[in-house]
Design an enzyme around this catalytic site. Sequence first.
Site, PDB file in Angstrom:
ATOM      1  N   GLU A 411     -37.768  55.689 -58.671  1.00  0.00           N
ATOM      2  CA  GLU A 411     -36.977  55.291 -57.786  1.00  0.00           C
ATOM      3  C   GLU A 411     -37.601  53.559 -57.226  1.00  0.00           C
ATOM      4  OE1 GLU A 411     -36.557  57.513 -54.284  1.00  0.00           O
ATOM      5  OE2 GLU A 411     -35.839  59.183 -55.340  1.00  0.00           O
ATOM      6  N   ASN A 412     -36.612  52.725 -57.347  1.00  0.00           N
ATOM      7  CA  ASN A 412     -37.019  51.579 -57.011  1.00  0.00           C
ATOM      8  C   ASN A 412     -35.530  50.795 -56.894  1.00  0.00           C
ATOM      9  OD1 ASN A 412     -37.772  48.160 -58.031  1.00  0.00           O
ATOM     10  ND2 ASN A 412     -38.636  49.142 -56.133  1.00  0.00           N
TER      11      ASN A 412
END
Length: 567
Positions: A411-412
Site C-alpha cells: 500500500e502506498n
Amino acid sequence: MATASSCCLLLTLLLGVSAGQDFDWTKNDRTAFFYSTFPTGFSWGAGSSAYQTEGAWNTDGKGMSIWDAFAHRKGKIFLNDTGDFSCEGYRKFKDDVTLMKDMKLNHYRFSISWPRILPTGLKSEQVNEKGIKYYDDLINMLLDNQITPIVTLYHWDLPQVLQEKYGGWQNASMVNHFNDFANLCFERFGNRVKYWITFNNPWSVAVEGYETGEHAPGLKLRGSGAYRAAHHIIKAHAKVWHTYDVQWRSKQKGLLGISLTADWGEPVDVSNQRDIEAAERYIQFYLGWFATPIFNGDYPQVMKDYIGRKSGQQGLGASRLPVFSPQEKSYIKGTCDFLGLGHFTTRYVTQKNYPSALGDSYFTDRDLAELVDPQWPDPGSEWLYSVPWGFRRLLNFVKTQYGNPMIYVTENGVSEKMLCTDLCDHWRVQYFKDYINEMLKAVRDGVNVKGYTAWSLLDNFEWDEGFSERFGLFYVDFRSKAKPRYPKASVHFYKRIIGSNGFPNQREVDSWRRKSVETCSSSNQLLAADPLIGHMEMVTEIVVPTVCTLCILLSAVFLMFLLRRRL
C-alpha cells in the site's frame, strides 16, 4: 488503506533543524532525483479490499461483517456513509479487470471477504458457493489477462457472528477459526493463487478496533484490548503459515506473508539521544510490534520494558503486554516468506513523558509525541503529509532490522479530501513520482523490494471517513447507481512508470506529467458531460459561494439596522 489515524497525538511544529543524519546513505541525497530503472521482473500493481469496493453486502448468501454492523450504527462513519454498495465491485469486477489490463498492471492485490464465503465464520456450518464462485471468476479473469492475483485473507471484515459469540480478536479461539477459513481458501483457490497475505495492517485492527473504537468493532478497551488482539493475530498468522507450509506449499508452490503498515519516525533533534530513542520506540511500537515476533520470535524489548514498567506503576501484577511461551516463540519465528509493507507518511518524534496516573493507553505507553512540519505538502487529509524521504528510511530500516527480507510494497498512495471533480490530480502524480523514486533509491541501497502496489485502484469506502476521502487512481461517481469510473491524471502517469519500469531519463519523465494532464483534460470533459456531476459542480462553485455572500450582506444590513435603532 490504509488509514492511520486521527487518534495520533499530532502537534504542529515548524522545524529549522536538518532531519536525517541517522542513515549515512541519505545524508546528502534527500532532494536529488535518481534517474534509473528497477530490476527486470519488478512487479507493478494496484490494490483494493473487499469491504471498501465490493458492495453487495447482503447479496447471494453473504453474511454480515463487523464493518456492516459498525457502519449501520449512526454516527460512526462520516455523513453516515456505509459500504453497502460502495463501488459495486461485486458486479463490476470484469470492468475493473479491463481497466487493469489497459494500465498493464502486473498484479492486483485484493482481499477475500470472510463472511462472503463463510456467512457465520465457521467452515463447519456453511460454505457459500456463490461467494466462492465470485472469487473464482475474479481470479480466473485476472490470470486470463496476465495479471497476478495477490490475495489478502483478512482486510478487517470479520464475520459479525464471531464478534458476537466470542468477542472477536479478544478471544484465543479466533486463531483456529481463522486457520479454518484460510485452509478453505488454500483448498479452493490455491491452485491459481501464488501470493497470500494473512493480515492487512494488524496495527489498525488492534488499536483502532479495540483501543480507540474508531473502527469496527468499535471497542474501547484502553491499555489492554489492542495488545490482546495483536497477540492473537500474531499467533493466527503463524498457525496459517505452518498450515500452508505443511499441507499446501509443495503442491501449490506459493508464498505467504503479512502486510504491515508503518509511518516513518524521524527524531526532532538528531543530536539529542532522547529524541533518537523516542523515534526508535515509535517504529518499534508500530512496525516492530508485529514484525519482530514474526522475524525474531518475541516482542521488541523496548515494548516489554515500557509496558511492563507502566503496568507496575499502575499497581498491576503483570504486564498488560501478553507473553509468548518459549514454544510459541519458536513456533512464530520465521513465519514469513515475504513482508508486505504499507507506507503513507512520516512523523517527527520527540521524547514526552506520560505519568502512569493518566491511565492505561497504548499511546501513553510509548512516552513520545508526534509532530509534523507545516511545510510538508498536505492534500487535505488530516494525517497524510507527503514526506518521500521517510519511505527510503523505512525500507532501509527493515533491511537492517530483519535481515533484508523480500519486500512487496502492498500500500502506498495519497488521498484528497475535497469536493472536487477535477481529474487532473497533480498532487497525486507528484506523490507517486517522489515516493516511487525513493523506493528506487532503496533498491539501489540493496533493499530487497520485489514489487509495488499503488493504493488504491478506485476511489472507495475509506472506513470511518466514508466516501469523503479518495485514494483512487480512478474517480468513482458514488452518487450514480452505475458507479462509473473515470481515469485521473495519475492513471496515465503511473502507466508510464510501469511501461518504463522506473524513470529512465529526465527528458522522458518531464514529458509524462504534461501528457498525463493533457489526457485527463479530455476525461474532465467526459465527466462534466454527466448532468449530475455538472449539477454538483454548479452547486459547489456557484450556488454555495453566492448563498454565502448573500448571508454576509444580509447580516451586515441587519447589524446596521440594529445599530441605528440604538442610536
